[in-house]
Design an enzyme around this catalytic site. Structure first.
Site, PDB file in Angstrom:
ATOM      1  N   ASN A 198       1.079  -8.614   8.924  1.00 29.88           N
ATOM      2  CA  ASN A 198       0.852  -7.252   9.419  1.00 29.88           C
ATOM      3  C   ASN A 198       1.847  -6.954  10.532  1.00 29.88           C
ATOM      4  OD1 ASN A 198      -0.091  -4.803  10.287  1.00 29.88           O
ATOM      5  ND2 ASN A 198      -2.228  -5.441  10.512  1.00 29.88           N
ATOM      6  N   ASN A 250      -0.410   1.362  10.681  1.00 29.20           N
ATOM      7  CA  ASN A 250      -0.529   1.930   9.330  1.00 29.20           C
ATOM      8  C   ASN A 250      -1.583   1.215   8.480  1.00 29.20           C
ATOM      9  OD1 ASN A 250       0.653  -0.461   8.403  1.00 29.20           O
ATOM     10  ND2 ASN A 250       2.664   0.455   8.035  1.00 29.20           N
ATOM     11  N   ASP A 251      -2.488   0.467   9.109  1.00 32.75           N
ATOM     12  CA  ASP A 251      -3.519  -0.244   8.347  1.00 32.75           C
ATOM     13  C   ASP A 251      -4.390   0.716   7.541  1.00 32.75           C
ATOM     14  OD1 ASP A 251      -2.476  -2.460   9.513  1.00 32.75           O
ATOM     15  OD2 ASP A 251      -4.253  -3.007  10.665  1.00 32.75           O
ATOM     16  N   GLY A 297      -4.047  -5.213   5.838  1.00 34.55           N
ATOM     17  CA  GLY A 297      -3.050  -4.690   6.765  1.00 34.55           C
ATOM     18  C   GLY A 297      -1.654  -5.241   6.635  1.00 34.55           C
ATOM     19  N   ASP A 318       2.085  -5.549   5.434  1.00 31.43           N
ATOM     20  CA  ASP A 318       2.936  -4.399   5.154  1.00 31.43           C
ATOM     21  C   ASP A 318       4.403  -4.795   5.052  1.00 31.43           C
ATOM     22  OD1 ASP A 318       3.602  -4.811   7.854  1.00 31.43           O
ATOM     23  OD2 ASP A 318       2.228  -3.246   8.545  1.00 31.43           O
ATOM     24  N   ASP A 334       4.713  -6.004 -15.254  1.00 34.62           N
ATOM     25  CA  ASP A 334       3.319  -6.374 -15.454  1.00 34.62           C
ATOM     26  C   ASP A 334       2.887  -6.111 -16.901  1.00 34.62           C
ATOM     27  OD1 ASP A 334       0.665  -7.030 -14.187  1.00 34.62           O
ATOM     28  OD2 ASP A 334       0.196  -5.017 -14.913  1.00 34.62           O
ATOM     29  N   GLU A 360       5.796 -10.157 -18.039  1.00 37.31           N
ATOM     30  CA  GLU A 360       4.582 -10.969 -18.100  1.00 37.31           C
ATOM     31  C   GLU A 360       4.081 -10.983 -19.538  1.00 37.31           C
ATOM     32  OE1 GLU A 360       0.206 -11.315 -15.947  1.00 37.31           O
ATOM     33  OE2 GLU A 360       1.021  -9.338 -16.423  1.00 37.31           O
TER      34      GLU A 360
END
Length: 614
Positions: free
Chosen positions: A134, A139-140, A159, A161, A326, A355
């Site tokens: 964090n 910006n949490d 949190g 980032d 993905d 994947e």
């Protein structure tokens, strides 16, 4: 003065009109001199389809598509020979100008099309950004997103980032990382569990709880400055239910509908099973991964163009060094091949790892570019790299199989490599002991450092591109049976107030330093070894649960020995003469000790030796 006031009022009216009519333009800008000169621009706004569009600068409009939703217009223009410039779209109602929209073509970075991507010379590090560090507690939480930060919730936003990643690039560099794969950083506005990022709600915008688009650019530049390529986790198969376009679909068939939600059967084998029932194949490709992730219909040309251009936009905008895609094999296979080819046509050296979570080498090899297996069905995915899930499967059990048996222990590992001939490019395969969806290696093996060393030493020296999951290098564990949150724990030291700071040698425990030191030493050495990056492999059938293999390239030979026994073993060397040749000793890359090769090599229980032959 009165005249100026009227002009000001008119300016306000025009500004208001534009704001009221156009809410979004995507892509927000583009570049000149692209390989594919055709650009499809989506304009979104209330009843925008009622207007007729034209464009300035002698630019040709190739196509205009209006869907059943009047809030969308898709306009395709030809940018061939159009220099970097600003131009204007004009929207008219009954030949009367209603509003205008500026657009920009930018200059590309030098050699953008020929950018170097990740390959077998790299080590890729996988981070879940919310759980890494964090760097900006401010910006949490965000007023723009539903879920707020709460580190006390295992499945909540903790949190981590972009700033936290930037702050610890030195740590990654020390570890030997040369490619950085983050799970998706684009906005995911799910009300719960949004930290994983795979239910994206805006694919042109970084999630504000991670930072801004500009922060992502800073990360890319800072990583590149340290010799680390930035790899984006791209999702073509689905978006989140909170995506703004899902809430106002351009067309009914923008997503797969049954109508509405239909659950995938996860049976990817139906993609190539010639005897598969049509309904089973449909539910594999078209079914939703989960109810909160509507399945995108890539066979709709508008959808496919949108996804293709969004992917290229991020590559060009953020100077990316690769993709990981993905759930690649859940997509419409014809459409995803077009998507992949469009990107690699634009960037010939760009690597994309798909994947393909299957447990049979032939089935995985089907999905790699130029596969002879795929060619049987006239199929070519154009996908450069697939993930080696069968090796992962073997590594998850083999080191607990202490006794030599016909099909267990190191034979299990060896047998995986005997099928390498199925892959058209065996060097372009992603190897790993775990990732963010699998059991944690250190949990499965009860934090046995010896077994960790064998596994890491192996993926560092066999063919392919090794990938490390964050925290493995300090012994992080986690029980998948307790849920995904347990295998995605916070990296110690990433939050203010953490008592254990594993980002520094002084902050790590003695046990953590043993894991880290071995991992860093192996992967720093790997950077220097062309033999393990691109060399020929010679495997010797394991005897007494000891596996020996060689990697050779002109002027360099590496010998790897893995003793999977719980007891010391003596390995006679005369069997390996075809590779040892005139070499008389090997230097252990970990201890730097010289080990003679003339007669025999003694190995400690559960150990690995990586020898540079001299």
């Amino acid at each position: 003065m009165k005249f100026l006031s009227k002009i000001y009022v008119l300016f306000l009216c025009v500004t208001f009109s534009v704001a009221a009519q156009i809410d979004k333009v995507e892509p927000p800008f583009w570049w000149s001199n692209m390989h594919n000169p055709e650009l499809q621009i989506m304009f979104y706004g209330k009843n925008i389809a009622r207007y007729e569009a034209s464009v300035s600068n002698n630019i040709t409009i190739k196509n205009v598509v209006k869907t059943e939703n009047p809030n969308y217009i898709f306009i395709t223009i030809d940018t061939k020979d159009i220099p970097a410039s600003d131009f204007v779209f004009t929207f008219k109602d009954k030949n009367k100008v209603a509003f205008k929209q500026p657009y920009t073509l930018k200059n590309r970075n030098a050699n953008s099309a020929q950018r170097k991507s990740y390959d077998a010379s790299d080590m890729m590090y996988l981070i879940m950004p919310d759980r890494f560090a964090n760097g900006n507690p401010d910006n949490d939480s965000s007023k723009w997103t539903l879920e707020k930060g709460n580190r006390n919730l295992p499945n909540g936003r903790h949190g981590g980032d972009i700033e936290g990643i930037i702050n610890h690039l030195d740590y990654l560099q020390e570890l030997g990382v040369t490619a950085l794969w983050n799970t998706p950083l684009s906005e995911d506005n799910d009300p719960q569990g949004s930290y994983h990022g795979y239910a994206q709600s805006d694919v042109y915008k970084i999630d504000p709880r991670y930072g801004t688009n500009e922060d992502y650019l800073r990360l890319s530049a800072a990583a590149k400055n340290k010799g680390i390529k930035l790899v984006m986790d791209y999702v073509t198969n689905h978006w989140g239910a909170e995506h703004w376009m899902i809430k106002d679909l351009p067309s009914y068939d923008w997503i797969h509908q049954f109508p509405g939600y239909g659950q995938t059967n996860y049976r990817m084998t139906t993609q190539f099973d010639t005897n598969a029932a049509a309904i089973d194949a449909k539910y594999c490709m078209d079914g939703w991964f989960v109810k909160s992730m509507p399945d995108l219909n890539q066979s709709n040309p508008l959808v496919l163009n949108y996804l293709t251009q969004n992917a290229i936009w991020w590559i060009e905008y953020a100077d990316l060094g690769g993709f990981r895609v993905d759930t690649y094999s859940y997509n419409d296979k014809t459409a995803i091949a077009k998507w992949t080819k469009a990107i690699t046509d634009e960037y010939p050296n760009f690597n994309i790892a798909g994947e393909v979570w299957m447990h049979d080498q032939a089935q995985m090899a089907y999905w790699q570019k130029d596969s002879k297996i795929g060619a049987i069905q006239n199929y070519n995915s154009h996908l450069p790299t697939v993930m080696d899930f069968t090796l992962h499967d073997a590594l998850g059990v083999a080191f607990n199989e202490n006794d030599a048996q016909w099909d267990k222990g190191m034979i299990r590992i060896y047998e995986n490599f005997t099928n390498d001939f199925l892959y058209p490019n065996i060097n372009s395969i992603l190897t790993f002991i775990e990732n963010h969806d699998t059991a944690r290696f250190n949990h499965s093996y009860k934090n046995d450092l010896s077994k960790y060393k064998m596994a890491i030493g192996l993926i560092a020296t066999v063919r392919g591109i090794p990938q490390l999951y964050y925290g493995s290098e300090i012994g992080m564990a986690g029980d998948k049976d307790k849920g995904d949150a347990d295998i995605r724990q916070d990296f110690p030291g990433g939050w203010k107030g953490d008592t254990n700071n594993a980002f520094t040698k002084a902050g790590r425990t003695a046990a953590q330093n043993k894991y880290f030191d071995f991992t860093a030493k192996v992967f720093q050495w790997r950077k220097t070894s062309k033999a393990v990056q691109y060399g020929k492999t010679t495997n010797y059938i394991p005897e007494n649960n000891v596996f020996v293999y060689f990697r050779t390239i002109e002027g360099e030979t590496v010998m790897v020995l893995i003793n999977n026994n719980a007891t010391q073993q003596t390995v006679a060397t005369d069997r390996f003469k075809e590779n040892i040749g005139s070499f008389t000793k090997g230097e252990d890359v970990i201890s730097k000790q010289a080990i003679g090769l003339q007669k025999e090599i003694k190995m400690e229980p559960k150990s690995i030796l990586i020898l540079e032959l001299q």
